[in-house]
Design an enzyme around this catalytic site. Structure first.
Site, PDB file in Angstrom:
ATOM      1  N   HIS A   1       0.827  -1.212   0.000  1.00  0.00           N
ATOM      2  CA  HIS A   1       0.000   0.000   0.000  1.00  0.00           C
ATOM      3  C   HIS A   1       0.857   1.255   0.000  1.00  0.00           C
ATOM      4  O   HIS A   1       1.971   1.283   0.533  1.00  0.00           O
ATOM      5  CB  HIS A   1      -0.998   0.004   1.158  1.00  0.00           C
ATOM      6  CG  HIS A   1      -0.423   0.080   2.530  1.00  0.00           C
ATOM      7  ND1 HIS A   1      -0.131   1.279   3.163  1.00  0.00           N
ATOM      8  CD2 HIS A   1      -0.097  -0.886   3.427  1.00  0.00           C
ATOM      9  CE1 HIS A   1       0.344   1.040   4.371  1.00  0.00           C
ATOM     10  NE2 HIS A   1       0.382  -0.271   4.557  1.00  0.00           N
TER      11      HIS A   1
ATOM     12  N   ASP B   1      -0.263   4.505   1.018  1.00  0.00           N
ATOM     13  CA  ASP B   1      -0.529   5.532   2.033  1.00  0.00           C
ATOM     14  C   ASP B   1       0.265   5.274   3.297  1.00  0.00           C
ATOM     15  O   ASP B   1       0.726   4.152   3.557  1.00  0.00           O
ATOM     16  CB  ASP B   1      -2.022   5.599   2.354  1.00  0.00           C
ATOM     17  CG  ASP B   1      -2.558   4.321   3.004  1.00  0.00           C
ATOM     18  OD1 ASP B   1      -2.202   3.216   2.523  1.00  0.00           O
ATOM     19  OD2 ASP B   1      -3.329   4.421   3.976  1.00  0.00           O
TER      20      ASP B   1
ATOM     21  N   ASP C   1       6.214   1.788   6.307  1.00  0.00           N
ATOM     22  CA  ASP C   1       4.912   1.118   6.268  1.00  0.00           C
ATOM     23  C   ASP C   1       3.997   1.954   5.367  1.00  0.00           C
ATOM     24  O   ASP C   1       3.446   2.952   5.814  1.00  0.00           O
ATOM     25  CB  ASP C   1       4.335   1.014   7.672  1.00  0.00           C
ATOM     26  CG  ASP C   1       2.982   0.336   7.729  1.00  0.00           C
ATOM     27  OD1 ASP C   1       2.577  -0.258   6.714  1.00  0.00           O
ATOM     28  OD2 ASP C   1       2.327   0.419   8.778  1.00  0.00           O
TER      29      ASP C   1
ATOM     30  N   GLU D   1      -4.980   1.899   2.910  1.00  0.00           N
ATOM     31  CA  GLU D   1      -4.918   0.711   3.762  1.00  0.00           C
ATOM     32  C   GLU D   1      -4.905   1.090   5.227  1.00  0.00           C
ATOM     33  O   GLU D   1      -5.510   0.405   6.069  1.00  0.00           O
ATOM     34  CB  GLU D   1      -3.667  -0.105   3.414  1.00  0.00           C
ATOM     35  CG  GLU D   1      -3.595  -1.477   4.085  1.00  0.00           C
ATOM     36  CD  GLU D   1      -2.962  -1.466   5.472  1.00  0.00           C
ATOM     37  OE1 GLU D   1      -3.029  -2.498   6.162  1.00  0.00           O
ATOM     38  OE2 GLU D   1      -2.400  -0.415   5.862  1.00  0.00           O
TER      39      GLU D   1
ATOM     40  N   ASP E   1       3.786  -6.306   3.714  1.00  0.00           N
ATOM     41  CA  ASP E   1       3.350  -5.203   4.573  1.00  0.00           C
ATOM     42  C   ASP E   1       3.560  -5.513   6.050  1.00  0.00           C
ATOM     43  O   ASP E   1       2.872  -4.975   6.908  1.00  0.00           O
ATOM     44  CB  ASP E   1       1.863  -4.913   4.294  1.00  0.00           C
ATOM     45  CG  ASP E   1       1.337  -3.683   5.007  1.00  0.00           C
ATOM     46  OD1 ASP E   1       2.144  -2.792   5.322  1.00  0.00           O
ATOM     47  OD2 ASP E   1       0.114  -3.617   5.250  1.00  0.00           O
TER      48      ASP E   1
END
Length: 406
Positions: free
Chosen positions: A78, A80, A140, A173, A196
């Site tokens: 992801h 974001d 992340d 996410e 992730d």
């Protein structure tokens, strides 16, 4: 280009999502990274790469000769970053040959202490990447994005045999919406992995069953001088309700597979009050029991103070992905073997939260989660190593070889 070099570029792009937004994606700035990734994929020769109107990036490469009938595999990360802490104007610091001691985060006054994070000792000698203490890093999950992009570059230039490879980069996410508009059919993979997680040796295929609980308390407000046997103080009743929940089953007192009740918000006065909770447990039976505990507490309140004093609404949010992974445990076996080949000792780690992989698994795309090599996500103590990211790129190659060798 090594994965960490891509990470250093990606974290400079502000992509924090917004849980209060009603748009899709929740912040238009996520398109900035999405368009960059599409351009980079085009430069690599992946001409079908595209970003749709909801900020999902999709791309695929065809199977090499002789692998056309192999099962297709996907890798997902992801774009974001979490709204828990600022993700704007990120200033990553690269510390080569890290000494394994406390890490001073610029001039912020913040320190990543070995006493608090003993894993730091195991990172000695590596290239450590961390923040200046003012923002989060954004590893992340921009580390997952960087690792997948590096894997794709290496795969395309190596001539390594492979089946069809699908990749996707998702928005939002971090606010629980990463799978909301994911087009599983268009994505085109038979199975997938999200990239992730945390440490590079971790494989995650179990997550919490989850529900939210909104508890409203309706009081009777009257002048305190005339209150005897009439007043029902909603704020006090709310406190009474909370006292009926097991005091040892809170996030601060649980770990591993232990579930919890988490009071996230509270408001109110004499006339009306409200408590907001999340309920979590890996075990489906224990999860159901937790919901019954709340229902029982609400019933006691209504018996004690009158029907309608307590209004409880519980909404299920997501389920433990293990149910959908169990029929396809070879996915976990492949991940374990690839991690061993990359020089690490694999470890199954239970996710104490949710994951896009869980939702995607229930959408028909079995999808365990792999690590990224990062630690302490969602805050200024976030850090990762260049070597850990290199390991994850090797893991992606290893999984791809296993699918090609079926």
């Amino acid at each position: 280009m090594r994965a960490y070099e891509r990470l250093l570029k990606y974290v400079k792009i502000h992509t924090t999502s917004d849980e209060d937004s009603t748009t899709v994606p929740s912040t238009s700035r996520q398109f900035d990274l999405a368009r960059l990734l599409v351009d980079e994929l085009h430069d690599l020769g992946v001409m079908n790469a595209k970003v749709d109107d909801k900020c999902y990036v999709y791309a695929s490469i065809a199977a090499t000769a002789g692998c056309e009938n192999k099962r297709s595999i996907g890798f997902i990360a992801h774009m974001d970053t979490a709204p828990d802490f600022s993700g704007e104007n990120v200033n990553p610091i690269v510390e080569e040959n890290y000494d394994g001691e406390d890490v001073i985060l610029g001039t912020s006054g913040r320190i990543i202490k070995v006493a608090d994070f003993p894993h730091l000792k195991s990172l000695k000698g590596r290239t450590l990447i961390h923040t200046d203490g003012i923002t989060l890093l954004g590893a992340d999950d921009k580390s997952g994005v960087a690792e997948i992009m590096t894997f794709m570059e290496e795969l395309l230039s190596s001539g390594e045999p492979h089946g069809k490879i699908c990749i996707a980069f998702t928005p939002d996410e971090e606010i629980g919406a990463g799978a909301d508009h994911f087009d599983v059919e268009y994505f085109g993979a038979d199975f997938a992995y999200t990239v992730d997680g945390g440490a590079e040796n971790a494989v995650e295929y179990e997550n919490f069953n989850a529900a939210s609980a909104q508890v409203k308390f309706n009081g009777v407000n009257i002048h305190p001088g005339d209150a005897k046997d009439i007043m029902v103080n909603a704020a006090l009743v709310a406190m009474e309700f909370n006292s009926m929940l097991p005091p040892t089953q809170t996030p601060s007192q649980t770990s591993g597979y232990e579930g919890f009740f988490h009071l996230t918000d509270m408001s109110g006065d004499v006339a009306a009050a409200q408590l907001s909770y999340i309920i979590r447990d890996h075990d489906a039976d224990k999860f159901a029991e937790k919901k019954k505990v709340m229902e029982h507490a609400a019933n006691i309140i209504n018996q004690r103070y009158g029907e309608g004093t307590c209004e409880l609404i519980i909404k299920d949010q997501y389920q433990n992905m293990l149910e959908m992974i169990k029929p396809h445990m070879f996915l976990v076996d492949y991940a374990f073997e690839a991690i061993k080949e990359a020089g690490e000792n694999p470890e199954a780690v239970a996710i104490r939260g949710g994951t896009d992989g869980a939702r995607l698994s229930f959408m028909g795309l079995p999808c365990p989660n792999l690590g990224t090599g990062g630690y302490n996500f969602h805050g200024p103590m976030e850090h990762i190593t260049a070597e850990g990211m290199d390991t994850m790129v090797r893991v992606l190659h290893g999984i791809t070889r296993m699918f090609a060798g079926e």
